[in-house]
Every structure is written in C-alpha cells, then in structure tokens.
Design a protein around this motif. Structure first.
Motif, short mmCIF file in Angstrom:
data_model
loop_
_atom_site.label_atom_id
_atom_site.label_comp_id
_atom_site.label_asym_id
_atom_site.label_seq_id
_atom_site.Cartn_x
_atom_site.Cartn_y
_atom_site.Cartn_z
N ILE A 152 40.79 16.84 61.08
CA ILE A 152 40.78 17.27 59.68
C ILE A 152 39.39 17.80 59.39
N SER A 153 39.34 18.99 58.82
CA SER A 153 38.07 19.60 58.45
C SER A 153 38.15 20.02 56.98
N TYR A 154 36.99 20.28 56.41
CA TYR A 154 36.96 20.80 55.05
C TYR A 154 36.49 22.24 55.12
N ASP A 155 37.36 23.16 54.73
CA ASP A 155 37.05 24.59 54.72
C ASP A 155 36.32 24.89 53.41
N LYS A 156 35.01 25.06 53.49
CA LYS A 156 34.19 25.29 52.30
C LYS A 156 34.52 26.61 51.62
N VAL A 157 34.93 27.60 52.40
CA VAL A 157 35.25 28.91 51.83
C VAL A 157 36.50 28.82 50.97
N ARG A 158 37.56 28.20 51.52
CA ARG A 158 38.82 28.07 50.77
C ARG A 158 38.83 26.86 49.85
N LYS A 159 37.85 25.94 50.05
CA LYS A 159 37.77 24.70 49.30
C LYS A 159 39.05 23.87 49.45
N VAL A 160 39.40 23.65 50.74
CA VAL A 160 40.63 22.91 51.04
C VAL A 160 40.47 22.21 52.39
N PHE A 161 41.13 21.06 52.51
CA PHE A 161 41.17 20.37 53.80
C PHE A 161 42.18 21.06 54.70
N VAL A 162 41.85 21.17 55.98
CA VAL A 162 42.74 21.74 56.99
C VAL A 162 42.93 20.67 58.07
#
Length: 176
Positions: free
Chosen positions: A88-98
């Motif tokens: 699980i990562s946090y996509d700072k650009v989309r502001k969403v967990f992936v």
C-alpha cells in the motif's frame, strides 16, 4: 543575533511547526499494522488465514503478506495453499492510497482507496487494473474494523457487465 542567522532560525521554526501540524495520511491504515490470524471462506472453501501488515521503507509503504491454507474439503479435494503479497502506497499526486497485490496464482490486482466511512471503521478499495484476467472484470476489498484487535475483510469480484458478488470473507484477530 545577526539578521541572516535570525531569519534562518525563524524559517526553521516555521518549517518545524508546519511539519508537526501536518495531518498523518497513514492514520486510517495504522490499525492494521501487526500480525493477524483468522478463518473464513467462500467460493474457494473454508480456510485458515495468516496475515501481517508492516510499515516499511521509513513508513512510506505498508507491506501486506497473506497465506491461506485450505484443507481437504468437498470444494478442494487435495487441499491448497494460497499466498499473496501486497504493498500500500500513498500517491501524493492523486491524493489517494493505492494497493497492489501479487498472487501466487499469477494475478496482480491494483486497487485505489474508494472510501473510508466517517467513523473510520469501513475502508473500501476498488480495482483500477486486474492483470491476467479477462477485460471487464472488477474487484473490491472491504475492511470492517470491529475493534482494536479484530476486522473482517470481504473480497468481491464482478464479471463484465455484472454486479459485485462475494468471493470470500474472513474475520481476522490480532496476535499478541
């Protein structure tokens, strides 16, 4: 104090104060970190689950390791062991967990966080991409936290042009 030194001290104080007041994006998922065991079932039959969630790489990711053992049963005549590992990562650009999962059967699922309930006890991930499945398939992972040491995970699949149907559900308890 010299003006340049004073300006540097003020800047450091502002940056430090801002960092302390920065919201913790990982807070909704911190409850999962630890070792878990549980039982559950569905289409693949009844199984015993061992799962771990751990923060890795300076707490920038959460690694998820799962092993499910399905003993001999009518649905599985020889028994079976399923394993998967996820990140699980946090996509700072989309502001969403992936959430990316890699399964022993060769499937790779990529989910994005769809929602977190206002009380933080229901977390839903929906698929963005499913590798090694026919086009149009979708998947959903729903986590319902029932206490500090227990949660239920429901995994659903939707065939093309169909609604989601439960594939499996497991209740996991934190190990001491």
């Amino acid at each position: 104090m010299k003006p340049l030194l004073l300006a540097g001290a003020i800047l450091f104080t502002v940056v430090a104060a801002t960092a302390q007041n920065k919201p913790d994006v990982w807070q909704p998922l911190r409850a999962f970190v630890g070792e878990w065991k549980g039982a559950g079932g569905g289409e693949p039959g009844r199984g015993e689950y061992n799962r771990s969630y751990r923060a890795i790489f300076n707490a920038k990711f959460i690694e998820v390791r799962n092993q499910t053992v399905y003993p001999k049963q009518p649905e599985i005549t020889k028994g079976e062991t399923h394993e998967d590992v996820g990140y699980i990562s946090y996509d700072k650009v989309r502001k969403v967990f992936v959430f990316r999962q890699f399964h022993s059967e060769g499937f790779v699922n990529q989910y994005r966080l769809e929602s977190i309930s206002p009380d933080g006890k229901t977390i839903v991930f929906v698929s963005e991409a499913l590798e090694n499945l026919p086009a149009g398939f979708r998947a959903r992972e729903t986590y319902r936290i029932s206490g500090l040491n227990e949660f239920t995970e429901t995994f659903e699949i939707a065939e093309p042009d169909r609604e989601f149907a439960v594939y499996s559900s497991v209740t996991l308890k934190r190990m001491p």
